[in-house]
Design a protein around this motif. Structure first.
Motif, PDB file in Angstrom:
ATOM      1  N   SER A 134     123.178  63.093  39.350  1.00  0.00           N
ATOM      2  CA  SER A 134     124.082  61.984  38.623  1.00  0.00           C
ATOM      3  C   SER A 134     123.384  61.917  37.291  1.00  0.00           C
ATOM      4  CB  SER A 134     124.114  60.799  39.556  1.00  0.00           C
ATOM      5  OG  SER A 134     124.717  61.039  40.817  1.00  0.00           O
TER       6      SER A 134
ATOM      7  N   SER B 258     123.968  59.163  33.649  1.00  0.00           N
ATOM      8  CA  SER B 258     124.714  57.940  33.001  1.00  0.00           C
ATOM      9  C   SER B 258     124.462  58.219  31.420  1.00  0.00           C
ATOM     10  CB  SER B 258     124.356  56.744  33.790  1.00  0.00           C
ATOM     11  OG  SER B 258     124.878  56.688  34.948  1.00  0.00           O
ATOM     12  N   TYR B 259     125.542  57.549  30.742  1.00  0.00           N
ATOM     13  CA  TYR B 259     124.978  57.286  29.581  1.00  0.00           C
ATOM     14  C   TYR B 259     125.494  55.801  29.085  1.00  0.00           C
ATOM     15  CZ  TYR B 259     125.402  62.197  28.251  1.00  0.00           C
ATOM     16  OH  TYR B 259     125.141  63.834  28.434  1.00  0.00           O
ATOM     17  N   ASP B 260     124.721  55.095  28.665  1.00  0.00           N
ATOM     18  CA  ASP B 260     124.744  53.739  28.295  1.00  0.00           C
ATOM     19  C   ASP B 260     125.412  52.778  29.575  1.00  0.00           C
ATOM     20  OD1 ASP B 260     123.617  53.907  25.531  1.00  0.00           O
ATOM     21  OD2 ASP B 260     125.724  54.461  24.975  1.00  0.00           O
ATOM     22  N   GLY B 261     124.828  53.217  30.622  1.00  0.00           N
ATOM     23  CA  GLY B 261     125.351  52.459  31.867  1.00  0.00           C
ATOM     24  C   GLY B 261     126.735  53.099  32.412  1.00  0.00           C
ATOM     25  N   SER B 262     127.266  53.846  31.745  1.00  0.00           N
ATOM     26  CA  SER B 262     128.339  54.365  32.295  1.00  0.00           C
ATOM     27  C   SER B 262     128.259  55.752  32.834  1.00  0.00           C
ATOM     28  CB  SER B 262     129.193  54.874  31.155  1.00  0.00           C
ATOM     29  OG  SER B 262     130.727  55.412  31.777  1.00  0.00           O
ATOM     30  N   ARG B 263     128.492  55.809  34.361  1.00  0.00           N
ATOM     31  CA  ARG B 263     128.313  57.125  35.122  1.00  0.00           C
ATOM     32  C   ARG B 263     129.125  58.308  34.653  1.00  0.00           C
ATOM     33  NH1 ARG B 263     125.243  58.029  40.056  1.00  0.00           N
ATOM     34  NH2 ARG B 263     124.327  56.166  39.297  1.00  0.00           N
ATOM     35  N   ILE B 264     128.601  59.465  34.402  1.00  0.00           N
ATOM     36  CA  ILE B 264     129.377  60.495  33.856  1.00  0.00           C
ATOM     37  C   ILE B 264     129.499  61.495  34.960  1.00  0.00           C
ATOM     38  CG2 ILE B 264     129.513  62.284  32.190  1.00  0.00           C
ATOM     39  CD1 ILE B 264     130.124  59.253  30.959  1.00  0.00           C
TER      40      ILE B 264
ATOM     41  N   ARG C 267     128.647  62.327  39.093  1.00  0.00           N
ATOM     42  CA  ARG C 267     128.338  61.428  40.318  1.00  0.00           C
ATOM     43  C   ARG C 267     128.184  62.500  41.476  1.00  0.00           C
ATOM     44  NH1 ARG C 267     130.160  56.243  39.844  1.00  0.00           N
ATOM     45  NH2 ARG C 267     131.613  55.814  38.091  1.00  0.00           N
TER      46      ARG C 267
ATOM     47  N   THR D 219     128.232  67.712  29.767  1.00  0.00           N
ATOM     48  CA  THR D 219     127.135  66.656  30.522  1.00  0.00           C
ATOM     49  C   THR D 219     126.347  67.749  31.436  1.00  0.00           C
ATOM     50  OG1 THR D 219     127.970  64.860  29.686  1.00  0.00           O
ATOM     51  CG2 THR D 219     126.548  64.870  31.704  1.00  0.00           C
TER      52      THR D 219
ATOM     53  N   ASP E  72     119.956  60.324  36.728  1.00  0.00           N
ATOM     54  CA  ASP E  72     119.601  59.240  37.437  1.00  0.00           C
ATOM     55  C   ASP E  72     119.223  59.445  38.894  1.00  0.00           C
ATOM     56  OD1 ASP E  72     120.791  57.624  35.239  1.00  0.00           O
ATOM     57  OD2 ASP E  72     123.002  57.917  36.136  1.00  0.00           O
TER      58      ASP E  72
END
Length: 119
Positions: free
Chosen positions: A8, A10-16, A18, A42, A54
């Motif tokens: 997993s 994430s970029y700036d709190g946004s999960r790219i 999962r 990614t 993450d």
């Protein structure tokens, strides 16, 4: 064999990514395809250690790669072509290319196709 397990990112709190699981068997070719912005780059960056994960892990032939420094970064133009040629000379276990048919590499791809058509 290359393996992503429950990866997993994430970029700036946004999960790219999962919980991505991916297994690439030895001596195989895999292509990630999709429209712009859907997250093809990614996973490649996650494999190469260019983005912090993450959770999950990446392993190559059973050896966990997480925490290892990235071997290199993409280069532009002829530098990129030279880097690919150097990488191929070392008989790598894995070669990861992001959009190899775009930009400066497009001319090289056209030349390769034309050469194959002559044969």
């Amino acid at each position: 064999m290359l393996t992503l397990s429950n990866r997993s990112v994430s970029y700036d709190g946004s999960r790219i990514l999962r919980g991505v699981d991916l297994t690439v068997p030895k001596n195989s070719l895999v292509c990630l395809m999709g429209r712009n912005g859907v997250g093809k780059t990614t996973p490649l960056q996650a494999i190469m250690g260019l983005v912090p994960a993450d959770e999950g892990q990446v392993s190559l032939e059973g050896r966990v790669l997480d925490g290892m420094k990235a071997a290199g970064r993409s280069r532009a133009g002829q530098q990129e072509q030279l880097a690919i040629a150097r990488a191929l000379l070392t008989d790598p276990k894995i070669l990861i290319l992001d959009e190899p048919a775009e930009g400066p590499m497009a001319n090289l791809n056209d030349a390769v196709v034309k050469q194959r058509l002559r044969v």
